[in-house]
Design an enzyme around this catalytic site. Structure first.
Site, PDB file in Angstrom:
ATOM      1  N   LEU A  52       0.821  -1.215   0.000  1.00 55.39           N
ATOM      2  CA  LEU A  52       0.000   0.000   0.000  1.00 55.39           C
ATOM      3  C   LEU A  52       0.853   1.262   0.000  1.00 55.39           C
ATOM      4  CD1 LEU A  52      -2.877   1.238   0.205  1.00 55.39           C
ATOM      5  CD2 LEU A  52      -2.534   1.279   2.671  1.00 55.39           C
ATOM      6  N   TYR A  53       1.963   1.245   0.729  1.00 55.72           N
ATOM      7  CA  TYR A  53       2.839   2.423   0.770  1.00 55.72           C
ATOM      8  C   TYR A  53       3.213   2.846  -0.642  1.00 55.72           C
ATOM      9  CZ  TYR A  53       7.207   5.026   1.250  1.00 55.72           C
ATOM     10  OH  TYR A  53       8.203   5.959   1.134  1.00 55.72           O
TER      11      TYR A  53
END
Length: 340
Positions: free
Chosen positions: A156-157
């Site tokens: 997700l980062y």
């Protein structure tokens, strides 16, 4: 110049603000001092920046606030007229995103949009912002080049940072806002974050504790020393992004545009095996590591290797600090700061 540095009490933000103050610029910083890691380290960095500003007779002010707070950002831009914005504030870390995804959306997407909006309405001459090598995700073609596909993030980062790049292009197109995105490659050095490998390994080796070595140490990383990174950030900020007159809609280049938009890798161009990195730490500490060899973790990219030739050509970026020298500088700082 008067420059806004978001995340100024963070690792990279601190070093960028430090270099700006040392050359005589005025710096307004923003940081929310969150507890992702010990806020005392951020307080110590801020204290250092205040000292440097006094020595150089430059102006430094750090505002405590959240970039996801739109009224706070609006007030900041209304009060100060910035010549440049360097946006480095973000929710960092890869593994933390597995447990706290919404914190990444708040900071890295909502917060970044607030910065873009403020830059738009206040006609900021140039926005430079942090992206990450993690956007290359599932790509295995080495070295990583800006024109490679980056639409298969594996955590997700990275997805939020890729979103930053796409949002920046839309603002460059719609509002003629010059933007430069920088894809950082494994930044390390003094004043680093406690959640990063160098900090953890140094701490545990000094204490005689075992260090966790994931993927049995078979990762390679393009470790980039913080002073080289800060110099590259400032050089990029100084040179305003312009439209690429050779941009071709039939064969579009993803790192430039017909709009004032560009993306650069910023790395060391010399990938190092994790085991070699650990050996450099052992040498600097003067003690052998006890290694606990573990399997690969979810979301880990196997290898990173930056082609930073585009940034070198554009702004003269040329990293100069070797891993061995950089690690020693960190260990010396760590021993002095923590008195061990």
């Amino acid at each position: 110049m008067k420059i806004l540095v978001t995340g100024a009490a963070g690792f990279i933000g601190f070093h960028v603000a430090k270099k700006l103050l040392e050359r005589g610029d005025d710096v307004i910083g923003i940081d929310n001092y969150n507890d992702y890691y010990d806020p005392a380290l951020k307080e110590a960095r801020t204290e250092q920046l205040n000292k440097i500003a006094q020595q150089k007779q430059a102006h430094f002010l750090l505002l405590k606030g959240n970039i996801a707070d739109k009224p706070f950002i609006e007030d900041c831009f209304n009060q100060y007229k910035f010549d440049r914005v360097i946006h480095l504030a973000a929710q960092a870390g890869i593994r933390y995103s597995l447990d706290n995804p919404l914190s990444y959306v708040e900071s890295n997407v909502t917060g970044f949009t607030n910065i873009l909006e403020a830059c738009r309405y206040h006609k900021i001459p140039h926005l430079t912002y942090a992206s990450t090598s993690s956007v290359y995700g599932a790509n295995t073609e080495m070295p990583f080049k800006e024109e490679h596909h980056v639409d298969h993030p594996i955590q997700l980062y990275a997805a939020t940072k890729r979103a930053n790049e796409l949002l920046a292009h839309s603002y460059s197109h719609l509002f003629n806002l010059p933007t430069t995105g920088l894809r950082f490659f494994t930044v390390y050095g003094p004043w680093g974050r406690p959640d990063m490998a160098l900090f953890k390994f140094t701490q545990k080796i000094i204490a005689g504790e075992a260090i966790p070595v994931f993927n049995h140490g078979n990762h390679t990383r393009d470790f980039t020393f913080i002073d080289d990174i800060a110099e590259g950030v400032i050089r990029s900020s100084d040179q305003i992004a312009e439209p690429n007159p050779d941009w071709n809609s039939q064969h579009p280049s993803p790192n430039t545009s017909y709009a004032p938009f560009r993306i650069f890798n910023i790395g060391n161009n010399q990938p190092v095996q994790l085991i070699e990195y650990i050996h450099a730490i052992e040498k600097a500490v003067g003690k052998k590591a006890v290694m606990e060899l573990l399997p690969r973790q979810p979301g880990d990219v196997l290898d990173t290797f930056a082609d930073s030739s585009a940034l070198e050509k554009a702004v003269g970026y040329k990293p100069s600090v070797s891993v061995e020298d950089g690690v020693k500088q960190f260990v010396d700082w760590y021993r002095a700061f923590y008195q061990v």
